[in-house]
Write a protein that holds these residues in place. Structure first.
Motif, short mmCIF file in Angstrom:
data_model
loop_
_atom_site.label_atom_id
_atom_site.label_comp_id
_atom_site.label_asym_id
_atom_site.label_seq_id
_atom_site.Cartn_x
_atom_site.Cartn_y
_atom_site.Cartn_z
N VAL A 109 0.22 -12.78 -54.19
CA VAL A 109 -1.09 -13.01 -54.73
C VAL A 109 -1.32 -14.11 -55.76
N SER A 110 -0.68 -13.86 -56.70
CA SER A 110 -0.38 -14.88 -57.96
C SER A 110 0.11 -16.14 -57.62
N ARG A 111 0.95 -16.60 -56.55
CA ARG A 111 1.38 -17.59 -56.18
C ARG A 111 0.23 -18.48 -55.21
N ASN A 112 -0.96 -17.74 -54.68
CA ASN A 112 -1.54 -18.24 -53.83
C ASN A 112 -2.67 -19.26 -54.35
N PRO A 113 -2.43 -20.59 -53.71
CA PRO A 113 -3.20 -21.55 -54.25
C PRO A 113 -4.82 -21.33 -54.30
N GLN A 114 -5.25 -20.60 -53.20
CA GLN A 114 -6.57 -20.44 -52.96
C GLN A 114 -7.11 -19.50 -54.14
N VAL A 115 -6.34 -18.52 -54.42
CA VAL A 115 -6.65 -17.40 -55.39
C VAL A 115 -6.63 -18.07 -56.82
N MET A 116 -5.80 -18.98 -57.24
CA MET A 116 -5.72 -19.70 -58.43
C MET A 116 -6.95 -20.48 -58.58
N GLU A 117 -7.45 -21.23 -57.48
CA GLU A 117 -8.48 -22.17 -57.46
C GLU A 117 -9.73 -21.39 -57.77
N ALA A 118 -9.73 -20.02 -57.25
CA ALA A 118 -10.89 -19.31 -57.28
C ALA A 118 -11.00 -18.94 -58.69
N TYR A 119 -9.93 -18.50 -59.32
CA TYR A 119 -9.93 -18.02 -60.67
C TYR A 119 -10.04 -19.07 -61.79
N MET A 120 -9.48 -20.40 -61.26
CA MET A 120 -9.53 -21.60 -62.23
C MET A 120 -9.17 -21.32 -63.79
N GLY A 121 -8.45 -22.27 -64.23
CA GLY A 121 -8.23 -22.29 -65.77
C GLY A 121 -7.50 -20.91 -66.32
N THR A 122 -8.18 -20.22 -67.32
CA THR A 122 -7.61 -19.42 -68.12
C THR A 122 -6.94 -18.11 -67.37
N THR A 123 -7.92 -17.56 -66.29
CA THR A 123 -7.53 -16.61 -65.62
C THR A 123 -6.40 -16.78 -64.68
N ALA A 124 -6.38 -18.10 -64.15
CA ALA A 124 -5.23 -18.46 -63.19
C ALA A 124 -4.09 -18.50 -64.05
N ASP A 176 0.35 -1.79 -56.14
CA ASP A 176 1.29 -1.95 -54.70
C ASP A 176 0.80 -2.91 -53.98
N THR A 177 -0.50 -2.88 -53.70
CA THR A 177 -1.29 -3.89 -53.09
C THR A 177 -2.27 -4.48 -53.63
N ILE A 178 -2.97 -5.91 -53.47
CA ILE A 178 -4.00 -6.47 -54.03
C ILE A 178 -4.85 -6.93 -52.94
N THR A 179 -5.90 -6.72 -53.05
CA THR A 179 -7.03 -7.60 -52.17
C THR A 179 -7.89 -8.32 -53.23
N VAL A 180 -7.79 -9.71 -52.89
CA VAL A 180 -8.75 -10.46 -53.67
C VAL A 180 -9.84 -10.76 -52.97
N LEU A 181 -11.18 -10.39 -53.73
CA LEU A 181 -12.38 -10.84 -53.07
C LEU A 181 -12.93 -12.11 -53.72
N GLN A 182 -13.78 -12.94 -52.93
CA GLN A 182 -14.47 -14.06 -53.43
C GLN A 182 -15.85 -14.27 -52.86
N HIS A 183 -16.83 -14.21 -53.20
CA HIS A 183 -18.22 -14.46 -52.49
C HIS A 183 -18.34 -13.44 -51.48
N GLY A 184 -17.94 -12.22 -51.78
CA GLY A 184 -18.08 -10.89 -50.79
C GLY A 184 -17.09 -10.87 -49.72
N SER A 185 -16.22 -12.00 -49.61
CA SER A 185 -15.23 -11.89 -48.58
C SER A 185 -13.87 -11.65 -48.91
N VAL A 186 -12.78 -11.32 -48.26
CA VAL A 186 -11.37 -11.31 -48.57
C VAL A 186 -10.74 -12.62 -48.44
N LEU A 187 -10.32 -13.03 -49.63
CA LEU A 187 -9.72 -14.20 -49.87
C LEU A 187 -8.21 -14.19 -49.66
N ALA A 188 -7.51 -13.03 -50.24
CA ALA A 188 -6.25 -12.93 -50.13
C ALA A 188 -5.73 -11.43 -50.08
N GLU A 189 -4.71 -11.03 -49.73
CA GLU A 189 -4.03 -9.70 -49.83
C GLU A 189 -2.58 -9.66 -49.96
#
Length: 256
Positions: free
Chosen positions: A234-249, A215-228
């Protein structure tokens, strides 16, 4: 009663100067499936360890049902109704499925160490054990030895033993890790089914699972909330895609 069951404010954990969780603000809505995702090392498991009091926060607060539980210990948290299912299957391999679930019920009743109790007394719990096994589709295997189960069934049994504790908030740590495609689908549907009437907070790497049930996704990166937000957000968020890079994006975009 508020619709926020769990809330953290500026939750932080440092290890010798390394900040593993950095001022995380988390709000989990009652009755929802809330998923924590993020690259390896993002702080997801550390966050879980803070919520279940396996670790003590360096700073910040945790509120459950509006009450500050920051200073409470793991046993008190469990009695409040926050119950965690572990990443590695935590069941007793040489016991039957029924006895594994019965131990969960005994813990809830506060008699887990009283093995001297007569079988007759403990047999009174068997009806509820069977109900729980039926919820996870294992009722026909109640008297099977747990070691003989395939991996997916062991994870389903672990969920049954967690349900035996009557959690108000269920924490699932990578419930589909190490599973084949067929088991992933079954456990995903099982989580969806048992979520009715309770709240689930989970860590999950499999984006197909996340897209199916979150229902809700919280994305963490380096211990901080990147997106929610929702999976679509979340899947369209450019910062999230950059954090995941390549295959996972690509997985993020393609898991619809």
């Amino acid at each position: 009663m508020t619709d926020i069951i769990l809330e953290t404010k500026k939750l932080t954990k440092e290890f010798s100067g390394f900040v593993a969780v950095n001022e995380v603000d988390l709000r989990v809505r009652r009755g929802s499936i809330h998923v924590l995702i993020g690259p390896n090392g993002a702080g997801k498991t550390t966050c879980f360890n803070l919520l279940t009091k396996f670790l003590k926060p360096t700073s910040g607060t945790i509120h459950f049902n509006g009450q500050d539980i920051t200073g409470e210990d793991a046993a008190t948290i469990a009695r409040r109704g926050i119950v965690r299912s572990f990443q590695i299957s935590a069941v007793y391999p040489h016991m039957s499925l029924l006895h594994n679930v019965r131990l969960g019920l005994q813990r809830k009743l506060g008699v887990s160490m009283q093995f001297w109790r007569s079988d007759k007394m403990l047999d009174q719990l068997n009806g509820r054990c069977m109900e729980l096994l039926e919820q996870v589709g294992l009722q026909d295997l109640a008297h099977e030895t747990t070691a003989n189960l395939p991996y997916g069934h062991k994870r389903a049994l672990e969920i049954a033993t967690t349900l035996a504790m009557e959690p108000e908030l269920m924490l699932l740590d990578e419930p589909t890790q190490g599973m084949g495609h067929e088991d992933v689908g079954k456990v995903t549907q099982l989580i969806k089914r048992v979520s009715e009437g309770r709240t689930i907070l989970m860590v999950e790497h499999n984006m197909k699972v996340v897209s199916t049930i979150a229902d809700t996704i919280t994305v963490l990166q380096h211990g901080s909330v990147l997106a929610e937000g929702s999976y679509a957000e979340v899947s369209r968020n450019p910062q999230v895609m950059e954090a995941y890079m390549g295959t996972t994006a690509g997985e993020l975009q393609g898991a619809h």
